[in-house]
Design a protein around this motif. Structure first.
Motif, PDB file in Angstrom:
ATOM      1  N   ALA A  43      16.605  -0.835 -29.330  1.00 50.64           N
ATOM      2  CA  ALA A  43      17.205   0.052 -30.230  1.00 50.64           C
ATOM      3  C   ALA A  43      18.171  -0.027 -31.106  1.00 50.64           C
ATOM      4  O   ALA A  43      18.181  -0.033 -32.324  1.00 50.64           O
ATOM      5  CB  ALA A  43      17.633   1.314 -29.246  1.00 50.64           C
ATOM      6  N   THR A  44      19.229  -0.954 -30.759  1.00 52.71           N
ATOM      7  CA  THR A  44      20.253  -1.445 -31.733  1.00 52.71           C
ATOM      8  C   THR A  44      19.534  -2.284 -32.776  1.00 52.71           C
ATOM      9  O   THR A  44      19.916  -2.219 -33.995  1.00 52.71           O
ATOM     10  CB  THR A  44      21.324  -2.324 -31.104  1.00 52.71           C
ATOM     11  N   ARG A  45      18.596  -3.288 -32.605  1.00 53.49           N
ATOM     12  CA  ARG A  45      17.870  -3.927 -33.322  1.00 53.49           C
ATOM     13  C   ARG A  45      17.035  -3.294 -34.341  1.00 53.49           C
ATOM     14  O   ARG A  45      17.013  -3.770 -35.403  1.00 53.49           O
ATOM     15  CB  ARG A  45      16.978  -4.828 -32.603  1.00 53.49           C
ATOM     16  N   LEU A  46      16.490  -2.113 -34.147  1.00 51.33           N
ATOM     17  CA  LEU A  46      15.645  -1.389 -34.621  1.00 51.33           C
ATOM     18  C   LEU A  46      16.518  -0.336 -35.637  1.00 51.33           C
ATOM     19  O   LEU A  46      16.113   0.414 -36.586  1.00 51.33           O
ATOM     20  CB  LEU A  46      14.653  -0.815 -34.075  1.00 51.33           C
ATOM     21  N   GLY A  47      17.700   0.029 -35.336  1.00 49.17           N
ATOM     22  CA  GLY A  47      18.678   1.163 -35.756  1.00 49.17           C
ATOM     23  C   GLY A  47      18.023   2.308 -35.464  1.00 49.17           C
ATOM     24  O   GLY A  47      17.751   3.282 -36.217  1.00 49.17           O
ATOM     25  N   CYS A  48      17.588   2.505 -34.079  1.00 52.01           N
ATOM     26  CA  CYS A  48      17.135   3.984 -33.655  1.00 52.01           C
ATOM     27  C   CYS A  48      17.838   4.292 -32.424  1.00 52.01           C
ATOM     28  O   CYS A  48      18.725   3.502 -31.657  1.00 52.01           O
ATOM     29  CB  CYS A  48      15.668   3.967 -33.496  1.00 52.01           C
ATOM     30  N   VAL A  49      17.681   5.378 -31.783  1.00 50.14           N
ATOM     31  CA  VAL A  49      18.305   5.671 -30.527  1.00 50.14           C
ATOM     32  C   VAL A  49      17.246   5.101 -29.479  1.00 50.14           C
ATOM     33  O   VAL A  49      16.122   4.965 -29.529  1.00 50.14           O
ATOM     34  CB  VAL A  49      18.541   7.358 -30.433  1.00 50.14           C
TER      35      VAL A  49
END
Length: 148
Positions: A29-35
């Motif tokens: 999620a951090t890598r993709l910028g999502c929750v």
């Protein structure tokens, strides 16, 4: 759409891992910028048993999610679906199972259409709606046994 991108990314990682993947939801999620819940949603909606995946979740210590694409023979695959049906199944779920069986070469296109018709709500219209899912499960199991 983000969900499509996440699913595609997971599929690519599964291909690279020969059908097996362990991932940390928070890290992805951090890598993709999502929750993290978006990752969970994609996994729970697109990587399901009826689509040929087995999911294990480990909690604590960072936790991870293990996804395995099942590689089974035809009869093993059919038996997996037989067991996965349970006591009741809705029409949409049954059609997803059938499409997966067709996509994996376990049934022909004709068998897909015949089974879809037999398991449809319109075919079971004489059955009270509260009983259709259990009757559909019984019919589906018999269809699978006849295919083996």
């Amino acid at each position: 759409m983000l969900a499509d991108y996440i699913a595609q990314m997971i599929e690519e990682m599964l291909n690279e891992g020969n059908g097996t993947l362990e991932l940390q939801r928070n890290e992805m999620a951090t890598r993709l910028g999502c929750v993290p819940s978006q990752i969970s949603y994609v996994i729970s909606s697109r990587f399901t048993p009826e689509r040929g995946y087995m999911i294990e979740s480990r909690r604590g210590g960072g936790g991870c999610i293990r996804i395995v694409r099942k590689q089974l023979g035809r009869d093993e695959y059919l038996m997996h679906f037989f067991c996965a049906i349970g006591e009741s199944i809705e029409e949409v779920e049954a059609i997803a199972y059938l499409k997966n069986l067709y996509g994996n070469g376990c049934i022909t296109e004709r068998e897909l259409h015949l089974c879809s018709a037999a398991l449809s709500n319109s075919s079971l219209s004489a059955i009270h709606p509260s009983h259709r899912a259990s009757v559909r499960a019984d019919i589906f199991k018999q269809l699978i046994l006849s295919l083996m």
